[in-house]
Motif scaffolding. Structure first.
Motif, PDB file in Angstrom:
ATOM      1  N   ILE A 184       0.754  -0.860  -0.108  1.00  0.00           N
ATOM      2  CA  ILE A 184       0.009  -0.244  -0.338  1.00  0.00           C
ATOM      3  C   ILE A 184       0.683   1.238  -0.428  1.00  0.00           C
ATOM      4  O   ILE A 184       2.116   0.926   0.548  1.00  0.00           O
ATOM      5  N   THR A 185       0.615   2.097  -0.840  1.00  0.00           N
ATOM      6  CA  THR A 185       1.130   2.912  -0.982  1.00  0.00           C
ATOM      7  C   THR A 185       0.366   4.940  -1.140  1.00  0.00           C
ATOM      8  O   THR A 185      -1.132   4.154  -1.472  1.00  0.00           O
ATOM      9  N   TYR A 186       0.565   5.639  -1.149  1.00  0.00           N
ATOM     10  CA  TYR A 186       0.092   6.881  -1.200  1.00  0.00           C
ATOM     11  C   TYR A 186       0.773   7.436  -1.534  1.00  0.00           C
ATOM     12  O   TYR A 186       1.982   7.674  -2.204  1.00  0.00           O
ATOM     13  N   GLU A 241      -5.264  16.762  -2.991  1.00  0.00           N
ATOM     14  CA  GLU A 241      -5.057  15.156  -2.251  1.00  0.00           C
ATOM     15  C   GLU A 241      -4.774  13.705  -2.119  1.00  0.00           C
ATOM     16  O   GLU A 241      -3.537  14.276  -2.572  1.00  0.00           O
ATOM     17  N   TYR A 242      -5.116  12.555  -1.898  1.00  0.00           N
ATOM     18  CA  TYR A 242      -3.874  11.082  -1.919  1.00  0.00           C
ATOM     19  C   TYR A 242      -4.959  10.127  -3.372  1.00  0.00           C
ATOM     20  O   TYR A 242      -6.276  10.096  -2.432  1.00  0.00           O
ATOM     21  N   GLY A 243      -3.942   9.949  -3.736  1.00  0.00           N
ATOM     22  CA  GLY A 243      -4.181   8.530  -4.607  1.00  0.00           C
ATOM     23  C   GLY A 243      -3.506   7.470  -3.582  1.00  0.00           C
ATOM     24  O   GLY A 243      -2.639   7.364  -2.973  1.00  0.00           O
ATOM     25  N   ILE A 244      -4.807   6.584  -3.498  1.00  0.00           N
ATOM     26  CA  ILE A 244      -4.166   5.608  -2.809  1.00  0.00           C
ATOM     27  C   ILE A 244      -3.859   3.992  -3.631  1.00  0.00           C
ATOM     28  O   ILE A 244      -5.238   3.585  -4.831  1.00  0.00           O
ATOM     29  N   TYR A 245      -2.883   3.428  -3.832  1.00  0.00           N
ATOM     30  CA  TYR A 245      -2.354   2.186  -4.225  1.00  0.00           C
ATOM     31  C   TYR A 245      -1.950   1.046  -3.755  1.00  0.00           C
ATOM     32  O   TYR A 245      -2.079   1.059  -2.853  1.00  0.00           O
ATOM     33  N   GLY A 301      -8.016   3.891  -4.808  1.00  0.00           N
ATOM     34  CA  GLY A 301      -9.192   4.690  -4.230  1.00  0.00           C
ATOM     35  C   GLY A 301      -8.788   5.948  -3.960  1.00  0.00           C
ATOM     36  O   GLY A 301      -7.238   6.315  -4.255  1.00  0.00           O
ATOM     37  N   VAL A 302      -9.205   7.146  -3.503  1.00  0.00           N
ATOM     38  CA  VAL A 302      -8.634   8.239  -3.021  1.00  0.00           C
ATOM     39  C   VAL A 302      -8.916   9.151  -1.696  1.00  0.00           C
ATOM     40  O   VAL A 302      -9.684   8.371  -1.298  1.00  0.00           O
ATOM     41  N   ILE A 303      -8.420   9.423  -0.825  1.00  0.00           N
ATOM     42  CA  ILE A 303      -9.121   9.997   0.055  1.00  0.00           C
ATOM     43  C   ILE A 303      -8.818  11.762  -0.031  1.00  0.00           C
ATOM     44  O   ILE A 303      -8.176  12.185  -0.432  1.00  0.00           O
ATOM     45  N   CYS A 304      -9.937  12.409   0.307  1.00  0.00           N
ATOM     46  CA  CYS A 304     -10.372  13.634   0.111  1.00  0.00           C
ATOM     47  C   CYS A 304     -11.139  14.278   1.298  1.00  0.00           C
ATOM     48  O   CYS A 304     -12.433  13.834   1.687  1.00  0.00           O
ATOM     49  N   ASP A 305     -11.047  15.346   1.115  1.00  0.00           N
ATOM     50  CA  ASP A 305     -11.400  15.843   2.549  1.00  0.00           C
ATOM     51  C   ASP A 305     -11.886  14.545   3.839  1.00  0.00           C
ATOM     52  O   ASP A 305     -12.670  14.390   4.451  1.00  0.00           O
ATOM     53  N   ASN A 306     -10.950  14.313   3.850  1.00  0.00           N
ATOM     54  CA  ASN A 306     -10.595  12.703   5.396  1.00  0.00           C
ATOM     55  C   ASN A 306     -12.137  12.167   4.847  1.00  0.00           C
ATOM     56  O   ASN A 306     -12.472  11.174   5.971  1.00  0.00           O
ATOM     57  N   PRO A 310     -15.948  11.586  -5.410  1.00  0.00           N
ATOM     58  CA  PRO A 310     -14.665  12.145  -3.917  1.00  0.00           C
ATOM     59  C   PRO A 310     -14.958  13.511  -4.781  1.00  0.00           C
ATOM     60  O   PRO A 310     -14.127  14.589  -3.996  1.00  0.00           O
ATOM     61  N   TYR A 311     -14.703  14.072  -6.069  1.00  0.00           N
ATOM     62  CA  TYR A 311     -14.745  15.824  -6.160  1.00  0.00           C
ATOM     63  C   TYR A 311     -15.149  15.303  -7.753  1.00  0.00           C
ATOM     64  O   TYR A 311     -16.007  14.585  -7.442  1.00  0.00           O
TER      65      TYR A 311
END
Length: 107
Positions: free
Chosen positions: A21-23, A29-33, A40-45, A67-68
């Motif tokens: 797992i990486t980001y 914001e953050y892309g999750i790998y 997926g992504v993390i947006c607005d926590n 997410p956006y």
């Protein structure tokens, strides 16, 4: 509101049983790998995971949201407390998603 790095690291730790797992910070914001695939992504926590057929069966009542603005709907994961379940969920998502296309070399 941008996501906090603490939240991103917490989510990544909770899903660490799924694979590597990486980001990566992208667009504020953050892309999750997982194993090199964007899952997926993390947006607005908030943790958003790409929709897959297998995971629709695992979380049939999971809320879907974008997410956006302009993004395709994703699963909005409300809780990552159950590490075993969420890692399995992410592993199956990763297995169903295609490998990323190789980047073209600049000439």
């Amino acid at each position: 509101m941008a996501s906090s790095l603490d939240f991103v690291e917490y989510v990544c730790d909770q899903i660490s049983g799924a694979g590597e797992i990486t980001y990566k910070k992208m667009f504020g914001e953050y892309g999750i790998y997982c194993d090199g695939k964007v899952i997926g992504v993390i947006c607005d926590n908030q943790f958003f995971v790409k929709k897959t057929n297998v995971c629709t069966n695992l979380l049939p009542d999971c809320e879907e949201a974008s997410p956006y603005t302009g993004a395709k709907p994703h699963f909005l994961i409300e809780s990552v407390e159950d590490m075993e379940f969420i890692s399995n969920f992410i592993r199956k998502t990763c297995d169903e998603l295609p490998m990323p296309k190789p980047k073209k070399k600049k000439s």
